[in-house]
Design an enzyme around this catalytic site. Structure first.
Site, PDB file in Angstrom:
ATOM      1  NE  ARG A 165      -3.826  -1.911   2.627  1.00  0.00           N
ATOM      2  CZ  ARG A 165      -4.658  -1.926   3.667  1.00  0.00           C
ATOM      3  NH1 ARG A 165      -4.639  -0.950   4.553  1.00  0.00           N
ATOM      4  NH2 ARG A 165      -5.526  -2.902   3.808  1.00  0.00           N
ATOM      5  NE  ARG A 169      -4.672   2.074   1.164  1.00  0.00           N
ATOM      6  CZ  ARG A 169      -4.605   1.184   0.193  1.00  0.00           C
ATOM      7  NH1 ARG A 169      -3.636   1.161  -0.654  1.00  0.00           N
ATOM      8  NH2 ARG A 169      -5.534   0.294   0.054  1.00  0.00           N
ATOM      9  NE  ARG A 178      -8.375   8.142  -4.977  1.00  0.00           N
ATOM     10  CZ  ARG A 178      -9.628   8.184  -5.434  1.00  0.00           C
ATOM     11  NH1 ARG A 178      -9.934   8.998  -6.429  1.00  0.00           N
ATOM     12  NH2 ARG A 178     -10.561   7.430  -4.888  1.00  0.00           N
ATOM     13  CG  ASP A 214      -8.580  -2.424  -5.118  1.00  0.00           C
ATOM     14  OD1 ASP A 214      -8.072  -1.768  -4.182  1.00  0.00           O
ATOM     15  OD2 ASP A 214      -9.374  -3.364  -4.934  1.00  0.00           O
ATOM     16  CE1 TYR A 289     -13.275  -6.198   0.744  1.00  0.00           C
ATOM     17  CE2 TYR A 289     -11.578  -7.502  -0.336  1.00  0.00           C
ATOM     18  CZ  TYR A 289     -11.956  -6.576   0.618  1.00  0.00           C
ATOM     19  OH  TYR A 289     -11.020  -6.031   1.455  1.00  0.00           O
TER      20      TYR A 289
HETATM   21  O1  CP3 Z   1      -0.317  -1.389  -2.616  1.00  0.00           O
HETATM   22  C1  CP3 Z   1      -0.346  -0.385  -3.351  1.00  0.00           C
HETATM   23  O2  CP3 Z   1       0.017   0.713  -2.945  1.00  0.00           O
HETATM   24  C2  CP3 Z   1      -0.810  -0.539  -4.767  1.00  0.00           C
HETATM   25  C3  CP3 Z   1      -2.195  -0.317  -5.000  1.00  0.00           C
HETATM   26  C4  CP3 Z   1      -3.213  -1.219  -4.331  1.00  0.00           C
HETATM   27  C5  CP3 Z   1      -4.509  -0.747  -3.964  1.00  0.00           C
HETATM   28  N1  CP3 Z   1      -5.220  -1.809  -3.505  1.00  0.00           N
HETATM   29  C6  CP3 Z   1      -4.985   0.645  -4.132  1.00  0.00           C
HETATM   30  C7  CP3 Z   1      -6.052   1.117  -3.229  1.00  0.00           C
HETATM   31  C8  CP3 Z   1      -3.154  -2.571  -4.021  1.00  0.00           C
HETATM   32  C9  CP3 Z   1      -1.999  -3.555  -4.182  1.00  0.00           C
HETATM   33  C10 CP3 Z   1      -4.433  -2.927  -3.506  1.00  0.00           C
HETATM   34  C11 CP3 Z   1      -4.780  -4.311  -3.146  1.00  0.00           C
HETATM   35  C12 CP3 Z   1      -5.952  -4.502  -2.308  1.00  0.00           C
HETATM   36  N2  CP3 Z   1      -7.164  -3.938  -2.424  1.00  0.00           N
HETATM   37  C13 CP3 Z   1      -6.016  -5.450  -1.269  1.00  0.00           C
HETATM   38  C14 CP3 Z   1      -4.898  -6.362  -0.853  1.00  0.00           C
HETATM   39  C15 CP3 Z   1      -3.872  -5.632  -0.085  1.00  0.00           C
HETATM   40  C16 CP3 Z   1      -4.208  -5.433   1.354  1.00  0.00           C
HETATM   41  O3  CP3 Z   1      -4.295  -4.273   1.738  1.00  0.00           O
HETATM   42  O4  CP3 Z   1      -4.404  -6.418   2.071  1.00  0.00           O
HETATM   43  C17 CP3 Z   1      -7.298  -5.397  -0.733  1.00  0.00           C
HETATM   44  C18 CP3 Z   1      -7.804  -6.224   0.413  1.00  0.00           C
HETATM   45  C19 CP3 Z   1      -8.026  -4.441  -1.480  1.00  0.00           C
HETATM   46  C20 CP3 Z   1      -9.451  -4.036  -1.305  1.00  0.00           C
HETATM   47  C21 CP3 Z   1      -9.558  -2.615  -0.920  1.00  0.00           C
HETATM   48  N3  CP3 Z   1      -9.371  -1.563  -1.771  1.00  0.00           N
HETATM   49  C22 CP3 Z   1      -9.888  -2.079   0.350  1.00  0.00           C
HETATM   50  C23 CP3 Z   1     -10.165  -2.908   1.580  1.00  0.00           C
HETATM   51  C24 CP3 Z   1      -9.871  -0.684   0.230  1.00  0.00           C
HETATM   52  C25 CP3 Z   1     -10.244   0.365   1.271  1.00  0.00           C
HETATM   53  C26 CP3 Z   1      -9.444   0.362   2.461  1.00  0.00           C
HETATM   54  C27 CP3 Z   1      -8.005   0.744   2.265  1.00  0.00           C
HETATM   55  O5  CP3 Z   1      -7.158  -0.152   2.304  1.00  0.00           O
HETATM   56  O6  CP3 Z   1      -7.721   1.941   2.112  1.00  0.00           O
HETATM   57  C28 CP3 Z   1      -9.518  -0.384  -1.097  1.00  0.00           C
HETATM   58  C29 CP3 Z   1      -9.351   0.966  -1.657  1.00  0.00           C
HETATM   59  C30 CP3 Z   1      -7.988   1.290  -2.130  1.00  0.00           C
HETATM   60  N4  CP3 Z   1      -7.233   0.500  -2.963  1.00  0.00           N
HETATM   61  C31 CP3 Z   1      -7.256   2.479  -1.832  1.00  0.00           C
HETATM   62  C32 CP3 Z   1      -6.050   2.386  -2.548  1.00  0.00           C
HETATM   63  C33 CP3 Z   1      -4.970   3.427  -2.644  1.00  0.00           C
HETATM   64  C34 CP3 Z   1      -7.703   3.626  -0.894  1.00  0.00           C
HETATM   65  C35 CP3 Z   1      -8.842   4.414  -1.420  1.00  0.00           C
HETATM   66  C36 CP3 Z   1      -8.521   5.468  -2.431  1.00  0.00           C
HETATM   67  O7  CP3 Z   1      -7.418   6.034  -2.448  1.00  0.00           O
HETATM   68  O8  CP3 Z   1      -9.424   5.760  -3.202  1.00  0.00           O
END
Ligand code: CP3
Length: 484
Positions: A165, A169, A178, A214, A289
């Site tokens: 991540r 973030r 963003r 994602d 999900y």
């Molecule tokens: O890791 C990175 O920085 C690369 C980008 C990436 C995102 N999601 C962008 C994202 C990666 C590799 C993911 C994978 C992902 N997505 C996982 C597995 C990794 C982990 O954290 O265990 C999971 C479970 C998801 C599902 C998901 N997407 C959730 C639970 C959320 C919201 C909560 C959170 O973690 O912030 C997202 C949204 C998301 N995916 C964001 C980002 C940067 C945050 C929201 C946004 O910026 O709009």
């Protein structure tokens, strides 16, 4: 129970294992061994898990693994980690000058960069795709890079580090560009996604980039009907509950369904002077999900389906495995140097449940891309009890969260598999001094083992101070040691 063989074998290896499970009595009969043009140094077979009729046997320092799946008791598969066998690591293309990144850093960070030329796959990448060498990883552009070397457990000169991540973030420059749409809108814009992926490289000087995308993008792209709600996560309009819902998960055609992801990968491969990590969600975590409809704490609906309607569960996971395979293969084809399979929430399962309901599907994904030769990382949170199985799925690198000390984790996965992790992310909130001392503890527990990629035990959180993360990277780079 152990079986041991030593020596250099100059032919193809064939291993036949007959497993008989009688109540709790397990008899493992290794009948024959071997072939291929692989140097089999040592095979040390140990029964690591006997759960609900499942037997998982993993090899010792050779990294060879024999796995029997409970649903198919007669099916025995051999997963050899030939990646862990040293091979000619030739850097065929000199790495790019950091000037590319530096000049890009000079671009106004608040404005998405101009459209970059689209680069076609490199010769290296094409040779990976052709699967020319299935018993050894082909020489890739970054074979001599510390991150790739650490993934393969080979000697290198500094401990590599990246953060799950890391893209998005907590970075102010991320928030600045963003936009206000959902993350799915941002991902559909390759210029923006390329820029967001590069931001943490400039900021932290981490050793690998992770694609800004994602795990739910493929399901969204085939029209399952979901969004990612800011501050919440993935949400599904009509959760997956019935046989009919399978029709909402047609196969993924990455070129047609997610062309923006592939363009982002190509742009990044052209821009970066270090490896790009591609990724996919593992079937269990994506299924959670789709079935729950939103992030869950107990996965009650998901587990209810796997227990009460096992046939539908396996049908769903089989589709999700195929989708993950297509997505990962397309990212590799376009230049990703490594992949991570995120099974973030698999730790909600017992070893027996994992083995029966999850293992075969994740193993299918890992098997399908094994011939590409790129390192495969496999990660989940709270998976301490599952580490041997997570490894046996076919990972070259096992992601470890902060709950298991690295030295204990190494015993659980076997010394032929690399580890990734495992700094408790919350130490970042305690400030740089505390966080850096905790990072040193992680390095100490690893004790210079070459099979270590430094990372957090889970992801960067939005409220974290990026400057603390920068300090952690410095400590890892300057103080980390690698034994040869
Ligand atoms: O890791 C990175 O920085 C690369 C980008 C990436 C995102 N999601 C962008 C994202 C990666 C590799 C993911 C994978 C992902 N997505 C996982 C597995 C990794 C982990 O954290 O265990 C999971 C479970 C998801 C599902 C998901 N997407 C959730 C639970 C959320 C919201 C909560 C959170 O973690 O912030 C997202 C949204 C998301 N995916 C964001 C980002 C940067 C945050 C929201 C946004 O910026 O709009």
């Amino acid at each position: 129970m152990s079986w041991y063989s030593s020596g250099i074998v100059d032919a193809t290896v064939v291993v036949v294992v007959v497993v008989v499970v009688v109540d709790v009595v397990v008899v493992v009969d290794v009948v024959v061994v071997l072939v291929v043009d692989v140097v089999v140094v040592e095979v040390d077979v140990v029964v690591e898990a006997v759960v609900a009729g499942a037997v998982c046997v993993t090899g010792g320092s050779s990294g060879a693994r024999v796995v029997c799946t409970p649903t198919l008791p007669t099916s025995v598969s051999l997963v050899t980690s030939t990646d862990t066998v040293p091979h000619a690591a030739v850097d065929t293309t000199s790495t790019r000058s950091p000037a590319t990144l530096a000049s890009r850093a000079a671009i106004d960070r608040t404005v998405p960069v101009a459209r970059l030329p689209v680069r076609s796959p490199t010769t290296d990448n094409l040779s990976r795709v052709s699967g020319a060498a299935s018993s050894a990883a082909p020489a890739g552009r970054y074979d001599n890079h510390p991150f790739i070397q650490a993934c393969r457990g080979l000697p290198h000169d500094r401990v590599p580090v990246w953060f799950m991540r890391q893209a998005g973030r907590s970075l102010p420059e991320y928030r600045a560009i963003r936009g206000t749409g959902t993350i799915l809108d941002a991902i559909a814009d390759p210029d923006l996604s390329t820029e967001i992926t590069l931001q943490p490289i400039r900021r932290y000087d981490v050793d690998a980039a992770i694609l800004y995308s994602d795990i739910v993008v493929p399901a969204h792209a085939v029209g399952f009907g979901l969004t990612v709600t800011p501050g919440v996560g993935p949400e599904v309009e009509r959760p997956f509950r019935h046989e009919d819902d399978l029709a909402r998960l047609r196969p993924l055609d990455p070129e047609a369904d997610t062309p923006y992801v592939l363009e982002t990968v190509r742009q990044l491969v052209a821009e970066l002077d270090r490896p790009l990590i591609g990724f996919a969600g593992a079937p269990f975590t994506v299924a959670s999900y789709l079935i729950e409809g939103r992030p869950s704490r107990d996965y009650a609906n998901t587990k209810a389906m796997m227990f009460a309607n096992e046939r539908l569960w396996h049908a769903l996971c089989d589709r999700l495995a195929d989708i993950a395979i297509s997505s990962l293969q397309s990212q590799i084809d376009n230049g990703a140097s490594a992949i991570q399979l995120f099974d973030s929430w698999a730790g909600s399962l017992s070893p027996a449940q994992y083995q029966r309901y999850v293992f075969p599907h994740s193993q299918k994904v890992m098997d399908a891309i094994a011939d590409t030769g790129v390192p495969k990382i496999h990660f989940g949170v709270t998976t301490g009890e599952l580490l041997p199985q997570i490894s046996a799925v076919g990972a070259d690198v096992v992601g470890v969260d902060w709950r298991v000390p690295l030295d204990a984790a190494r015993e659980r996965v076997g010394h032929g598999t690399s580890l990734q992790g495992n700094l408790d992310p919350t130490v970042v909130f305690a400030g740089a001094e505390f966080a850096c001392e905790a990072a040193r503890d992680v390095l100490r527990l690893n004790d210079g083992h070459p099979g270590h990629v430094f990372n957090l035990g889970h992801g960067v959180m939005p409220a974290m101070d990026p400057d603390v993360l920068t300090e952690i990277v410095k400590v890892v780079h300057e103080e980390g040691t690698v034994r040869s």
